[in-house]
Design an enzyme around this catalytic site. Sequence first.
Site, mmCIF file in Angstrom:
data_model
loop_
_atom_site.group_PDB
_atom_site.id
_atom_site.type_symbol
_atom_site.label_atom_id
_atom_site.label_comp_id
_atom_site.label_asym_id
_atom_site.label_seq_id
_atom_site.Cartn_x
_atom_site.Cartn_y
_atom_site.Cartn_z
ATOM 1 N N TYR A 41 -7.796 2.469 -9.391
ATOM 2 C CA TYR A 41 -7.154 1.143 -9.309
ATOM 3 C C TYR A 41 -6.803 0.639 -10.718
ATOM 4 O O TYR A 41 -5.699 0.141 -10.960
ATOM 5 C CB TYR A 41 -8.123 0.191 -8.600
ATOM 6 C CG TYR A 41 -7.610 -1.188 -8.325
ATOM 7 C CD1 TYR A 41 -6.664 -1.425 -7.328
ATOM 8 C CD2 TYR A 41 -8.104 -2.289 -9.028
ATOM 9 C CE1 TYR A 41 -6.226 -2.714 -7.045
ATOM 10 C CE2 TYR A 41 -7.676 -3.570 -8.744
ATOM 11 C CZ TYR A 41 -6.735 -3.789 -7.757
ATOM 12 O OH TYR A 41 -6.309 -5.068 -7.483
ATOM 13 N N ASN A 67 3.978 -7.060 -5.112
ATOM 14 C CA ASN A 67 2.625 -7.529 -4.830
ATOM 15 C C ASN A 67 1.803 -6.516 -4.039
ATOM 16 O O ASN A 67 0.572 -6.478 -4.182
ATOM 17 C CB ASN A 67 2.695 -8.856 -4.054
ATOM 18 C CG ASN A 67 1.385 -9.176 -3.378
ATOM 19 O OD1 ASN A 67 0.430 -9.610 -4.021
ATOM 20 N ND2 ASN A 67 1.290 -8.920 -2.071
ATOM 21 N N LYS A 123 -3.240 -0.414 -12.263
ATOM 22 C CA LYS A 123 -2.948 -1.788 -12.693
ATOM 23 C C LYS A 123 -2.667 -1.871 -14.190
ATOM 24 O O LYS A 123 -1.816 -2.660 -14.624
ATOM 25 C CB LYS A 123 -4.102 -2.713 -12.295
ATOM 26 C CG LYS A 123 -4.278 -2.848 -10.781
ATOM 27 C CD LYS A 123 -3.031 -3.437 -10.117
ATOM 28 C CE LYS A 123 -3.258 -3.786 -8.658
ATOM 29 N NZ LYS A 123 -2.059 -4.386 -8.031
ATOM 30 N N ILE A 178 -2.431 -12.638 -0.774
ATOM 31 C CA ILE A 178 -1.691 -13.189 -1.904
ATOM 32 C C ILE A 178 -0.178 -13.106 -1.656
ATOM 33 O O ILE A 178 0.571 -14.027 -1.979
ATOM 34 C CB ILE A 178 -2.092 -12.434 -3.201
ATOM 35 C CG1 ILE A 178 -3.576 -12.720 -3.512
ATOM 36 C CG2 ILE A 178 -1.212 -12.842 -4.360
ATOM 37 C CD1 ILE A 178 -4.144 -11.890 -4.656
ATOM 38 N N LEU A 214 -16.923 5.835 -7.341
ATOM 39 C CA LEU A 214 -17.231 6.283 -8.700
ATOM 40 C C LEU A 214 -16.428 7.547 -8.972
ATOM 41 O O LEU A 214 -16.217 8.364 -8.053
ATOM 42 C CB LEU A 214 -18.726 6.568 -8.826
ATOM 43 C CG LEU A 214 -19.633 5.337 -8.694
ATOM 44 C CD1 LEU A 214 -21.104 5.761 -8.757
ATOM 45 C CD2 LEU A 214 -19.323 4.307 -9.774
ATOM 46 N N ASN A 259 -17.408 10.847 -7.627
ATOM 47 C CA ASN A 259 -17.244 11.082 -6.178
ATOM 48 C C ASN A 259 -15.795 10.942 -5.712
ATOM 49 O O ASN A 259 -15.523 10.946 -4.515
ATOM 50 C CB ASN A 259 -18.086 10.069 -5.384
ATOM 51 C CG ASN A 259 -19.543 10.111 -5.787
ATOM 52 O OD1 ASN A 259 -20.052 11.183 -6.119
ATOM 53 N ND2 ASN A 259 -20.208 8.967 -5.796
ATOM 54 N N ASP A 261 7.370 0.872 4.305
ATOM 55 C CA ASP A 261 6.305 1.402 3.451
ATOM 56 C C ASP A 261 6.933 1.609 2.071
ATOM 57 O O ASP A 261 7.862 2.424 1.928
ATOM 58 C CB ASP A 261 5.792 2.717 4.048
ATOM 59 C CG ASP A 261 4.709 3.351 3.200
ATOM 60 O OD1 ASP A 261 4.597 3.005 1.998
ATOM 61 O OD2 ASP A 261 3.978 4.198 3.738
ATOM 62 N N GLY A 292 -0.495 -3.835 -2.722
ATOM 63 C CA GLY A 292 -1.465 -3.037 -3.479
ATOM 64 C C GLY A 292 -2.636 -2.695 -2.589
ATOM 65 O O GLY A 292 -2.901 -3.380 -1.600
HETATM 66 P P1 NAD Z 1 -4.382 -7.593 0.891
HETATM 67 O O1 NAD Z 1 -4.979 -6.263 1.211
HETATM 68 O O2 NAD Z 1 -4.901 -8.785 1.610
HETATM 69 O O3 NAD Z 1 -2.802 -7.529 1.107
HETATM 70 C C1 NAD Z 1 -2.023 -6.463 0.607
HETATM 71 C C2 NAD Z 1 -0.786 -6.305 1.476
HETATM 72 O O4 NAD Z 1 -0.032 -5.184 0.962
HETATM 73 C C3 NAD Z 1 -1.129 -5.998 2.940
HETATM 74 O O5 NAD Z 1 -0.402 -6.837 3.806
HETATM 75 C C4 NAD Z 1 -0.735 -4.540 3.080
HETATM 76 O O6 NAD Z 1 -0.295 -4.207 4.400
HETATM 77 C C5 NAD Z 1 0.409 -4.428 2.074
HETATM 78 N N1 NAD Z 1 0.649 -3.036 1.701
HETATM 79 C C6 NAD Z 1 -0.283 -2.100 1.376
HETATM 80 N N2 NAD Z 1 0.318 -0.918 1.194
HETATM 81 C C7 NAD Z 1 1.644 -1.095 1.410
HETATM 82 C C8 NAD Z 1 2.763 -0.233 1.393
HETATM 83 N N3 NAD Z 1 2.647 1.074 1.123
HETATM 84 N N4 NAD Z 1 3.983 -0.745 1.656
HETATM 85 C C9 NAD Z 1 4.125 -2.069 1.952
HETATM 86 N N5 NAD Z 1 3.092 -2.932 1.977
HETATM 87 C C10 NAD Z 1 1.871 -2.447 1.732
HETATM 88 O O7 NAD Z 1 -4.527 -7.760 -0.670
HETATM 89 P P2 NAD Z 1 -4.476 -9.076 -1.603
HETATM 90 O O8 NAD Z 1 -5.854 -9.425 -1.978
HETATM 91 O O9 NAD Z 1 -3.581 -10.098 -1.022
HETATM 92 O O10 NAD Z 1 -3.810 -8.434 -2.902
HETATM 93 C C11 NAD Z 1 -2.427 -8.521 -3.209
HETATM 94 C C12 NAD Z 1 -2.210 -7.926 -4.607
HETATM 95 O O11 NAD Z 1 -3.045 -8.601 -5.539
HETATM 96 C C13 NAD Z 1 -2.569 -6.450 -4.708
HETATM 97 O O12 NAD Z 1 -1.663 -5.806 -5.582
HETATM 98 C C14 NAD Z 1 -3.953 -6.478 -5.326
HETATM 99 O O13 NAD Z 1 -4.257 -5.288 -6.007
HETATM 100 C C15 NAD Z 1 -3.817 -7.647 -6.259
HETATM 101 N N6 NAD Z 1 -5.077 -8.270 -6.676
HETATM 102 C C16 NAD Z 1 -5.882 -8.919 -5.782
HETATM 103 C C17 NAD Z 1 -7.050 -9.507 -6.240
HETATM 104 C C18 NAD Z 1 -7.969 -10.268 -5.329
HETATM 105 O O14 NAD Z 1 -8.992 -10.785 -5.818
HETATM 106 N N7 NAD Z 1 -7.699 -10.381 -4.034
HETATM 107 C C19 NAD Z 1 -7.402 -9.433 -7.587
HETATM 108 C C20 NAD Z 1 -6.566 -8.759 -8.458
HETATM 109 C C21 NAD Z 1 -5.400 -8.198 -7.989
#
Ligand code: NAD
Length: 447
Positions: A353, A288, A357, A219, A296, A299, A261, A290
């Site tokens: 999570y 963005n 969120k 995303i 669970l 656990n 990071d 995440g």
């Molecule tokens: P993804 O895992 O494909 O990409 C996440 C990116 O964040 C990765 O490139 C990762 O390296 C980077 N990242 C992680 N930790 C980091 C850190 N400490 N510092 C810098 N960068 C870091 O995930 P995605 O599916 O593209 O999700 C993007 C966002 O959308 C996230 O916040 C996720 O929670 C949220 N989201 C995704 C979905 C979905 O269906 N994919 C649904 C709801 C929310």
Amino acid sequence: MADKYTDFVSRGWGRDLAKRLGLPQPVRLRRYEPGAPLVPGPVLLVGSGAGADALETAMKGWDLEILRDAPAAGTTLGGIVIALDGVSGPEDLSAPVLAAGAALRALAPSARVVTVSRRSSTADEPALAAARAGVEGTLRSLAKELRNGATGNGILLADGVEADAPSALGALRFFLSARSAFVDGQFLTVGTAKGELPDDPDKPLAGKVAVVTGAARGIGAAIARTLARDGATLVVVDVPAAGDSLAKVANEVRGTALQLDITKPDAGERILEHALSRHGGLDILVHNAGITRDKLLANMDAAKWDSVIAVNIAAQLRINDALLASGRLGEGFRIVSVASTSGIAGNRGQTNYAASKAGVMGMVRSTAARLAGSGGTANAVAPGFIETEMTARIPLAMREVGRRINSLQQGGQPVDVAEAIGFLASDAAGGISGNVLRVCGQYWMGQ
Ligand code: NAD
């Protein structure tokens, strides 16, 4: 990511089989293409009063053909706008809502229905509050009745905000457009008359410097591409381990990469320094990045709980604090955070999570109030099921359920989340703050 089911039921005998068995038949959604018409046909405007008249004038200014009476037989409508800002009791809903209902069968594929009404509050007389809240129930149900990729969304005006306030028109344009393909059954609240419509609707972010975290893939990469397409200069941020993919995204969007990071204590200072020294400003911050570490609660260990909180919410709070304390941001600073429908409805195995969120949503509401004085805004988008590497890891059966249980019967694409963020980051959304916009195809969970 491939949605093989949708491919299968879209043509040939797969389509016939799905029809015969009554299986979900998701359609290809209309998505933004420069130069394409805003809506796929004339727009029926129902409702009366000053609000409806102002909306007619504005939409005519966008070169739309506006009908104020029932369409002639054979007309295919690109959308229906229902002006309900003047309702004072539940009886007032009947005429305009039924007029809209009578025209629903004339809607084109991926057409739009948009309500424009007023936000109800405890200060309203009970009948007024009932009418205003009633609009929300109507729209959410109507959205579930639409077919062929059509969507229904609504605009809630705060008292004192006119139907043609900049952000009301900005939201109307967004909801009518292909940019809102996967936003369905949702409301945006316009709280103030702030905001400014762009000179060029295809470049609403021209001249802005935007930072996107977690932009190496998924995303985040789509957000970077979309904001760059809309005219912004990009700083893309991700962990050093994702450096190669990050550099590719940076090249593609002609921006700069910052390997960082975001949980580092000085992440905010590093982001600000990079944006100011390389691009001379910072206008938009998209949180963005995440992670998920599902278990669970019975656990769950501290490592899984703490890492999710650290990346998904604590880092955002620390970065915002550093930026807002710096005194070096321009007027009208925009924060857009990526939340999740899991933070609204809850999700089994995701207590950590969902805490992070839901925390993001709490944070933007509070931050919105702090930014109001400087014309800044803070909003969140809450994606539902989006086709990315994160969701590709979900076991097949659960994944298949996850992508079907919404009104559009398919997962969203990363670009759908990006389009919503692009709108909230734009000047046109200056009157919209503290909102959480779901990009979930009207996911069945949560409201
Ligand atoms: P993804 O895992 O494909 O990409 C996440 C990116 O964040 C990765 O490139 C990762 O390296 C980077 N990242 C992680 N930790 C980091 C850190 N400490 N510092 C810098 N960068 C870091 O995930 P995605 O599916 O593209 O999700 C993007 C966002 O959308 C996230 O916040 C996720 O929670 C949220 N989201 C995704 C979905 C979905 O269906 N994919 C649904 C709801 C929310």
